[in-house]
Scaffold this motif. Structure first.
Motif, PDB file in Angstrom:
ATOM      1  N   ASP A 265       6.149 -11.254  -2.064  1.00 16.85           N
ATOM      2  CA  ASP A 265       7.558 -11.405  -1.671  1.00 16.85           C
ATOM      3  C   ASP A 265       7.946 -12.890  -1.678  1.00 16.85           C
ATOM      4  O   ASP A 265       7.147 -13.769  -1.336  1.00 16.85           O
TER       5      ASP A 265
ATOM      6  N   GLU B 145       3.802  -8.155   9.600  1.00 19.93           N
ATOM      7  CA  GLU B 145       4.584  -7.010  10.091  1.00 19.93           C
ATOM      8  C   GLU B 145       5.196  -7.339  11.455  1.00 19.93           C
ATOM      9  O   GLU B 145       4.521  -7.911  12.318  1.00 19.93           O
TER      10      GLU B 145
ATOM     11  N   ALA C 203       8.690  -6.266   7.184  1.00 24.04           N
ATOM     12  CA  ALA C 203       7.354  -6.470   6.602  1.00 24.04           C
ATOM     13  C   ALA C 203       7.468  -7.444   5.436  1.00 24.04           C
ATOM     14  O   ALA C 203       8.460  -7.455   4.712  1.00 24.04           O
TER      15      ALA C 203
ATOM     16  N   HIS D 285       5.388  -8.507   2.037  1.00 29.21           N
ATOM     17  CA  HIS D 285       4.323  -8.072   1.146  1.00 29.21           C
ATOM     18  C   HIS D 285       3.767  -9.242   0.336  1.00 29.21           C
ATOM     19  O   HIS D 285       4.318 -10.353   0.348  1.00 29.21           O
ATOM     20  N   GLN D 286       2.717  -8.958  -0.390  1.00 36.27           N
ATOM     21  CA  GLN D 286       1.868  -9.976  -1.008  1.00 36.27           C
ATOM     22  C   GLN D 286       2.620 -10.981  -1.881  1.00 36.27           C
ATOM     23  O   GLN D 286       2.336 -12.176  -1.851  1.00 36.27           O
TER      24      GLN D 286
ATOM     25  N   ALA E 200       2.838 -14.906  -1.001  1.00 38.27           N
ATOM     26  CA  ALA E 200       4.060 -14.582  -0.260  1.00 38.27           C
ATOM     27  C   ALA E 200       4.716 -15.875   0.219  1.00 38.27           C
ATOM     28  O   ALA E 200       4.057 -16.724   0.831  1.00 38.27           O
TER      29      ALA E 200
ATOM     30  N   MET F 299      -0.791  -0.915  -5.013  1.00 37.65           N
ATOM     31  CA  MET F 299       0.241  -1.180  -4.005  1.00 37.65           C
ATOM     32  C   MET F 299       0.003  -2.561  -3.384  1.00 37.65           C
ATOM     33  O   MET F 299      -1.130  -2.941  -3.080  1.00 37.65           O
ATOM     34  N   GLU F 300       1.116  -3.332  -3.240  1.00 36.33           N
ATOM     35  CA  GLU F 300       0.995  -4.691  -2.714  1.00 36.33           C
ATOM     36  C   GLU F 300       0.567  -4.683  -1.252  1.00 36.33           C
ATOM     37  O   GLU F 300       1.032  -3.883  -0.449  1.00 36.33           O
ATOM     38  N   GLN F 301      -0.308  -5.603  -0.929  1.00 37.63           N
ATOM     39  CA  GLN F 301      -0.809  -5.746   0.437  1.00 37.63           C
ATOM     40  C   GLN F 301       0.298  -6.263   1.354  1.00 37.63           C
ATOM     41  O   GLN F 301       1.124  -7.077   0.974  1.00 37.63           O
ATOM     42  N   ILE F 302       0.310  -5.766   2.602  1.00 36.56           N
ATOM     43  CA  ILE F 302       1.240  -6.280   3.607  1.00 36.56           C
ATOM     44  C   ILE F 302       0.626  -7.514   4.261  1.00 36.56           C
ATOM     45  O   ILE F 302      -0.513  -7.475   4.737  1.00 36.56           O
ATOM     46  N   CYS F 303       1.378  -8.605   4.266  1.00 33.76           N
ATOM     47  CA  CYS F 303       0.876  -9.863   4.846  1.00 33.76           C
ATOM     48  C   CYS F 303       1.300 -10.032   6.305  1.00 33.76           C
ATOM     49  O   CYS F 303       0.514 -10.522   7.127  1.00 33.76           O
TER      50      CYS F 303
END
Length: 484
Positions: A32, A7, A27, A29-30, A147, A1-5
């Motif tokens: 995006d 939020e 949010a 993500h890594q 990102a 699962m891609e990390q959230i950078c």
């Protein structure tokens, strides 16, 4: 699962009494690749600053979970070292004390791309870049592994780099999948659905109104029957209906009519998509040019001090066309426009030419007139048309009552463009007119250009803009002006 950078949760940003942003959740993500679009003043840069923790929300929480690089449109270059190879490729002067706007932009980009960042937040990077600078920017980001969140008014750049669009409008952020062209297609589909729903609303409302009217007519007939004599009632064709309890029948029909009216009130009203009044700039007979080529040059040389920009070039600029002049920064594009505006020696310009000139500079007005008064006092067009032109260039509602001397830089540029297209000219010179305009204003300017009857010669690095409005393109390279 891609990390959230990044939020944003339950965000509100208020400046004075104005709500700038209201976001339930966003949010990043890594991997995006997000393009942020919206009108000037909608809150695009504020949103980017929230993600970068440069500002704090009025309410809500903003979280950053990764390292990032940040390119601020109006920020000056920092003291951060930049890779010499990138500086050379971007042609950044070694003396960084007196850099032009374009040179500052290139230095900031060199600093940004010298080190790898897991995320990049970039605000309007191409404003001062020529085509070579834009090509470098695209090369750096086309295969960027991280990102990317990008604000840009360059539609070709957005099409090339992003896979998601965040639209900032009325303090809300709506998310669309795809690049800018795909976003436009989705907006078009939304408008078509809205127009269809509006038509269905009108159709159903009309049907119910007709049914209610018929019920009321029926109730009136029952009431009339109540006022008839027995002999008159017996003579009516629908005798059996008339001999019923007249009071009861009338009330029943009226109740049915009221029920239908209640259903009308409960209908969900859908407004039609607003269509702006078509804009056509008329030109008086006295301004018509008949020269096939109103501007010509034969072995024309262009020089500033000891710097030769054009060397013995010959050209003919055709009547009634929209002519794009392209070339790298410093090649002589703006100087050529300035020479035409001043009818420099070596040029042959029609004696009937009336030239309007938009320069690549900030505009400021000293008059105490309102925006609308300013145009009314300088134009023969009626007020309704002037309002339509101003509305197209995003002077909405009470904006037309602002004093021109208090306009922001962007507003002043938009008003100057309106003034130019409404003026008594038959040739317009536009030097980088899309700089500092958002996409909506650029699209309005494209409509202005298409609706203009005269000749337009313009300088631009915006490839989509050139493609949309240019009939002819001349390119400056190696001191020559070449028709492409």
């Amino acid at each position: 699962m891609e990390q959230i950078c990044f939020e944003l949760d339950n965000i509100e940003v208020n400046f004075l009494d104005k709500e700038v942003l209201k976001i339930d959740r966003l949010a990043v993500h890594q991997f995006d690749r997000i393009g942020i679009v919206g009108k000037n003043g909608a809150g695009k840069s504020t949103l980017l600053k929230l993600l970068a923790n440069r500002i704090q929300p009025t309410t809500g929480t903003s979280h950053c979970h990764t390292g990032f690089g940040y390119f601020e449109q109006l920020g000056a270059p920092t003291s951060v070292e930049a890779d010499p190879a990138i500086l050379r490729r971007l042609d950044v002067p070694k003396e960084a004390n007196q850099l032009s706007g374009g040179e500052q932009t290139r230095l900031k980009l060199a600093q940004l791309f010298t080190h790898y960042n897991e995320a990049l937040l970039i605000d309007e990077p191409t404003t001062h870049l020529d085509q070579d600078g834009i090509a470098f920017f695209l090369d750096e980001l086309r295969y960027y592994y991280g990102a990317l969140i990008l604000i840009s008014h360059d539609r070709a750049v957005l099409d090339e780099l992003v896979t998601t669009i965040w639209e900032v409008q009325d303090s809300k952020v709506r998310v669309y999948s795809g690049n800018y062209s795909e976003y436009l297609a989705q907006k078009q589909a939304e408008q078509e659905r809205q127009n269809h729903a509006h038509e269905q609303f009108l159709k159903e409302k009309g049907r119910l109104e007709k049914a209610a009217q018929e019920k009321m007519k029926k109730a009136e007939k029952v009431a009339q029957a109540g006022r008839m004599s027995k002999k008159e009632a017996n003579a009516m064709p629908n005798k059996s209906f008339m001999t019923k309890s007249k009071g009861t029948s009338q009330k029943a029909v009226q109740r049915a009519a009221k029920a239908i009216e209640s259903r009308i009130d409960q209908l969900h009203e859908v407004e039609a998509v607003k269509v702006d009044r078509p804009i056509i700039f008329h030109q008086s007979k006295s301004l018509e040019l008949h020269n096939k080529f109103p501007i010509m040059a034969d072995r024309f040389t262009l020089q500033i001090e000891n710097n030769q920009l054009l060397d013995a070039v010959s050209f003919q600029l055709p009547l009634g066309k929209k002519i794009a002049i392209t070339g790298s920064n410093g090649s002589g594009k703006s100087t050529l426009l300035h020479s035409i505006a001043n009818n420099s020696s070596g040029l042959t310009i029609s004696p009937k030419a009336k030239i309007g000139y938009f320069r690549q500079m900030s505009y400021q007005f000293s008059s105490d007139e309102t925006v609308l008064q300013f145009l009314k006092n300088r134009s023969e067009y009626d007020e309704g048309f002037l309002r339509s032109v101003l509305h197209s260039m995003q002077f909405i509602g009470t904006d037309i009552l602002k004093r021109v001397k208090s306009l922001s830089g962007g507003e002043a540029i938009r008003l100057q463009l309106c003034h130019l297209f409404l003026g008594e000219y038959n040739i317009l010179l536009l030097d980088e007119p899309t700089n500092f305009l958002d996409i909506n204003a650029i699209e309005a300017l494209e409509q202005f250009i298409k609706a203009y009857k005269g000749t337009i010669i313009f300088v631009s690095h915006d490839q989509q803009f050139i493609k949309n409005v240019g009939d002819v393109r001349f390119h400056i390279s190696d001191k020559q002006l070449i028709q492409q």
